[in-house]
Design a protein around this motif. Structure first.
Motif, PDB file in Angstrom:
ATOM      1  N   ASP A 100       0.764  -1.212   0.360  1.00 14.67           N
ATOM      2  CA  ASP A 100       0.053   0.037   0.246  1.00 14.67           C
ATOM      3  C   ASP A 100       0.823   1.015  -0.099  1.00 14.67           C
ATOM      4  O   ASP A 100      -0.003   2.059  -0.477  1.00 14.67           O
ATOM      5  CB  ASP A 100      -0.933  -0.139   1.532  1.00 14.67           C
ATOM      6  N   TYR A 101       2.613   1.243  -0.001  1.00 22.01           N
ATOM      7  CA  TYR A 101       3.064   2.674   0.331  1.00 22.01           C
ATOM      8  C   TYR A 101       3.564   1.586  -0.567  1.00 22.01           C
ATOM      9  O   TYR A 101       4.786   3.817  -1.140  1.00 22.01           O
ATOM     10  CB  TYR A 101       4.403   2.134   1.592  1.00 22.01           C
ATOM     11  N   ALA A 102       3.087   1.900  -1.965  1.00 23.36           N
ATOM     12  CA  ALA A 102       3.843   1.796  -3.357  1.00 23.36           C
ATOM     13  C   ALA A 102       3.511   2.808  -4.126  1.00 23.36           C
ATOM     14  O   ALA A 102       2.657   4.147  -3.538  1.00 23.36           O
ATOM     15  CB  ALA A 102       3.931   0.499  -4.348  1.00 23.36           C
ATOM     16  N   GLY A 103       5.422   3.889  -4.350  1.00 26.68           N
ATOM     17  CA  GLY A 103       4.588   4.877  -5.469  1.00 26.68           C
ATOM     18  C   GLY A 103       4.337   6.496  -4.087  1.00 26.68           C
ATOM     19  O   GLY A 103       4.046   7.184  -4.331  1.00 26.68           O
ATOM     20  N   GLN A 104       4.922   6.009  -2.987  1.00 26.93           N
ATOM     21  CA  GLN A 104       4.867   7.580  -2.289  1.00 26.93           C
ATOM     22  C   GLN A 104       6.263   7.346  -1.892  1.00 26.93           C
ATOM     23  O   GLN A 104       6.419   8.381  -0.854  1.00 26.93           O
ATOM     24  CB  GLN A 104       4.485   6.899  -1.337  1.00 26.93           C
ATOM     25  N   ASP A 105       7.236   7.683  -2.505  1.00 31.63           N
ATOM     26  CA  ASP A 105       8.607   8.466  -2.603  1.00 31.63           C
ATOM     27  C   ASP A 105       9.320   7.453  -1.488  1.00 31.63           C
ATOM     28  O   ASP A 105      10.186   8.577  -0.312  1.00 31.63           O
ATOM     29  CB  ASP A 105       8.160   9.499  -2.539  1.00 31.63           C
ATOM     30  N   LEU A 106       9.195   6.027  -0.402  1.00 26.66           N
ATOM     31  CA  LEU A 106       9.780   5.570   0.411  1.00 26.66           C
ATOM     32  C   LEU A 106      10.280   4.058  -0.482  1.00 26.66           C
ATOM     33  O   LEU A 106      10.357   4.012  -1.655  1.00 26.66           O
ATOM     34  CB  LEU A 106       8.661   4.883   1.241  1.00 26.66           C
ATOM     35  N   THR A 107      11.727   4.348   0.851  1.00 28.50           N
ATOM     36  CA  THR A 107      12.366   3.081   0.417  1.00 28.50           C
ATOM     37  C   THR A 107      11.831   1.647   1.089  1.00 28.50           C
ATOM     38  O   THR A 107      10.891   1.613   1.593  1.00 28.50           O
ATOM     39  CB  THR A 107      13.975   3.020   1.057  1.00 28.50           C
ATOM     40  N   ASP A 108      12.189   0.479   0.408  1.00 29.72           N
ATOM     41  CA  ASP A 108      12.034  -0.760   1.283  1.00 29.72           C
ATOM     42  C   ASP A 108      12.052  -0.762   2.477  1.00 29.72           C
ATOM     43  O   ASP A 108      11.220  -0.806   3.229  1.00 29.72           O
ATOM     44  CB  ASP A 108      12.672  -2.458   0.530  1.00 29.72           C
ATOM     45  N   GLU A 109      13.414  -0.280   2.926  1.00 30.30           N
ATOM     46  CA  GLU A 109      13.602   0.515   4.819  1.00 30.30           C
ATOM     47  C   GLU A 109      12.787   1.241   5.140  1.00 30.30           C
ATOM     48  O   GLU A 109      12.840   0.366   6.569  1.00 30.30           O
ATOM     49  CB  GLU A 109      15.243   0.612   4.449  1.00 30.30           C
ATOM     50  N   GLN A 110      12.253   1.838   4.289  1.00 34.42           N
ATOM     51  CA  GLN A 110      11.433   3.254   5.413  1.00 34.42           C
ATOM     52  C   GLN A 110       9.915   2.219   5.299  1.00 34.42           C
ATOM     53  O   GLN A 110       9.203   2.585   6.038  1.00 34.42           O
ATOM     54  CB  GLN A 110      11.368   3.929   5.078  1.00 34.42           C
ATOM     55  N   ILE A 111       9.586   1.379   4.269  1.00 32.74           N
ATOM     56  CA  ILE A 111       8.430   0.852   4.360  1.00 32.74           C
ATOM     57  C   ILE A 111       8.022  -0.323   5.485  1.00 32.74           C
ATOM     58  O   ILE A 111       7.344  -0.883   6.277  1.00 32.74           O
ATOM     59  CB  ILE A 111       8.468   0.356   2.655  1.00 32.74           C
ATOM     60  N   ALA A 112       9.464  -0.326   6.011  1.00 35.07           N
ATOM     61  CA  ALA A 112       9.065  -2.193   6.202  1.00 35.07           C
ATOM     62  C   ALA A 112       9.460  -1.356   7.551  1.00 35.07           C
ATOM     63  O   ALA A 112       8.164  -1.345   8.722  1.00 35.07           O
ATOM     64  CB  ALA A 112      10.604  -2.645   6.304  1.00 35.07           C
ATOM     65  N   ARG A 113       9.760  -0.169   8.515  1.00 38.14           N
ATOM     66  CA  ARG A 113       9.759   0.739  10.033  1.00 38.14           C
ATOM     67  C   ARG A 113       8.566   0.653   9.784  1.00 38.14           C
ATOM     68  O   ARG A 113       8.263   0.981  10.545  1.00 38.14           O
ATOM     69  CB  ARG A 113      11.068   1.666   9.129  1.00 38.14           C
ATOM     70  N   ILE A 114       7.736   1.599   8.466  1.00 36.77           N
ATOM     71  CA  ILE A 114       6.515   2.174   8.532  1.00 36.77           C
ATOM     72  C   ILE A 114       5.321   0.714   9.693  1.00 36.77           C
ATOM     73  O   ILE A 114       5.118   0.736  10.312  1.00 36.77           O
ATOM     74  CB  ILE A 114       5.849   2.828   7.810  1.00 36.77           C
ATOM     75  N   VAL A 115       6.061  -0.150   8.829  1.00 33.36           N
ATOM     76  CA  VAL A 115       4.889  -1.534   8.780  1.00 33.36           C
ATOM     77  C   VAL A 115       5.108  -1.785  10.386  1.00 33.36           C
ATOM     78  O   VAL A 115       3.997  -2.482  10.578  1.00 33.36           O
ATOM     79  CB  VAL A 115       4.919  -2.473   7.610  1.00 33.36           C
ATOM     80  N   ASN A 116       5.933  -2.337  10.225  1.00 31.39           N
ATOM     81  CA  ASN A 116       6.678  -3.168  11.995  1.00 31.39           C
ATOM     82  C   ASN A 116       6.683  -2.287  12.835  1.00 31.39           C
ATOM     83  O   ASN A 116       6.355  -2.940  13.978  1.00 31.39           O
ATOM     84  CB  ASN A 116       7.421  -3.212  11.263  1.00 31.39           C
ATOM     85  N   GLY A 117       5.818  -1.257  12.375  1.00 28.99           N
ATOM     86  CA  GLY A 117       5.830  -0.295  13.073  1.00 28.99           C
ATOM     87  C   GLY A 117       4.887  -0.432  13.878  1.00 28.99           C
ATOM     88  O   GLY A 117       3.686   1.034  15.739  1.00 28.99           O
ATOM     89  N   SER A 118       2.828  -0.189  13.077  1.00 27.04           N
ATOM     90  CA  SER A 118       2.185   0.346  13.427  1.00 27.04           C
ATOM     91  C   SER A 118       1.658  -0.813  13.661  1.00 27.04           C
ATOM     92  O   SER A 118       1.678  -1.808  14.318  1.00 27.04           O
ATOM     93  CB  SER A 118       2.125   0.113  11.918  1.00 27.04           C
ATOM     94  N   THR A 119       0.095   0.303  14.623  1.00 28.40           N
ATOM     95  CA  THR A 119      -0.021  -0.360  14.921  1.00 28.40           C
ATOM     96  C   THR A 119      -1.595   0.113  14.675  1.00 28.40           C
ATOM     97  O   THR A 119      -2.200   0.360  14.454  1.00 28.40           O
ATOM     98  CB  THR A 119      -0.072  -0.486  16.926  1.00 28.40           C
ATOM     99  N   PRO A 120      -2.859  -1.139  15.361  1.00 29.70           N
ATOM    100  CA  PRO A 120      -3.929  -1.050  15.241  1.00 29.70           C
ATOM    101  C   PRO A 120      -4.222  -0.093  15.841  1.00 29.70           C
ATOM    102  O   PRO A 120      -4.338  -0.088  16.746  1.00 29.70           O
ATOM    103  CB  PRO A 120      -5.316  -2.590  15.285  1.00 29.70           C
ATOM    104  N   HIS A 121      -5.513   1.081  14.718  1.00 29.55           N
ATOM    105  CA  HIS A 121      -6.052   2.069  14.761  1.00 29.55           C
ATOM    106  C   HIS A 121      -7.088   2.558  16.086  1.00 29.55           C
ATOM    107  O   HIS A 121      -8.231   1.506  15.500  1.00 29.55           O
ATOM    108  CB  HIS A 121      -6.046   3.283  13.966  1.00 29.55           C
TER     109      HIS A 121
END
Length: 230
Positions: free
Chosen positions: A134-155
């Motif tokens: 879902d983060y494709a096309g948002q100017d993020l590296t694979d490492e940055q995407i992994a950091r966001i996904v791994n740090g996210s919690t249900p809202h």
């Protein structure tokens, strides 16, 4: 010196601001990233939208600073906009980073196609985090995407479905709106209307919806410069 209170959007906690906060502190500012109730290290706490507003107000009242710049990213623009009204003369400016803005009597999900989100909230009580694709096309590296996904919690779902409560005209607050162009090149209509106010300004960044990851140095510069216009 400016006192920045930074609030990240859906699924994220104070940790999302680490790089931006470091840049702002190096520039001499006092910086207070906030984790809202129900998220990250506070995920066990129940939360509705007014809980999130009070979370932000409580930080300001506890620190008792002057010259406060409230910064809300994405969903967090909704509680930040309400909190900005409630901190009185402590407020120097409010900055909305590619954010929703509160509309009195309307929820954060009002005004955009949200039926799948509403269905998920109805089923589980939470807004589920995004997946890596879902983060494709948002100017993020694979490492940055992994950091966001791994740090996210249900809202917490109630924070997105409960109505905002405004006491006045949001257009009367001193405000900067940061539009991230890779997430659409035009502000949403309610923001476009607010930008007609002579107290609001528009700043554009050529990056995606998560600039604290994709462009932390540039975002810190934008925030620093916004503080000089208070």
């Amino acid at each position: 010196m400016t006192n920045f209170v930074l609030v990240a959007g859906t699924w994220l906690g104070a940790w999302a601001w680490d790089e931006v906060a470091a840049e702002l502190r190096a520039a001499g500012h006092d910086v207070h990233p906030v984790t809202l109730s129900g998220l990250a290290e506070k995920q066990e706490l129940p939360a509705g939208q007014q809980t999130h507003v009070q979370d932000i107000v409580d930080v300001v009242e506890r620190l008792d600073p002057r010259d406060v710049v409230l910064v809300g990213h994405s969903y967090a623009g909704v509680p930040v906009g309400q909190a900005a009204e409630r901190i009185g003369d402590r407020l120097a400016r409010v900055v909305f980073v590619d954010a929703m803005v509160p509309v009195d009597g309307e929820s954060a999900l009002s005004g955009w196609p949200s039926e799948p989100v509403r269905e998920a909230i109805a089923a589980s009580g939470f807004w589920p985090p995004l997946t890596a694709r879902d983060y494709a096309g948002q100017d993020l590296t694979d490492e940055q995407i992994a950091r966001i996904v791994n740090g996210s919690t249900p809202h917490p779902g109630a924070t997105a479905t409960e109505p905002a409560v405004l006491r006045g005209d949001l257009g009367e607050l001193p405000a900067t709106y940061v539009k991230c162009l890779r997430d659409g090149d035009e502000p949403m209509p309610v923001v476009a209307e607010l930008l007609k106010s002579d107290r609001w300004e528009l700043i554009e960044m050529d990056t995606g919806h998560w600039p604290m990851f994709s462009g932390p140095r540039e975002l810190a510069r934008v925030l620093h410069e916004s503080a000089t216009r208070t």
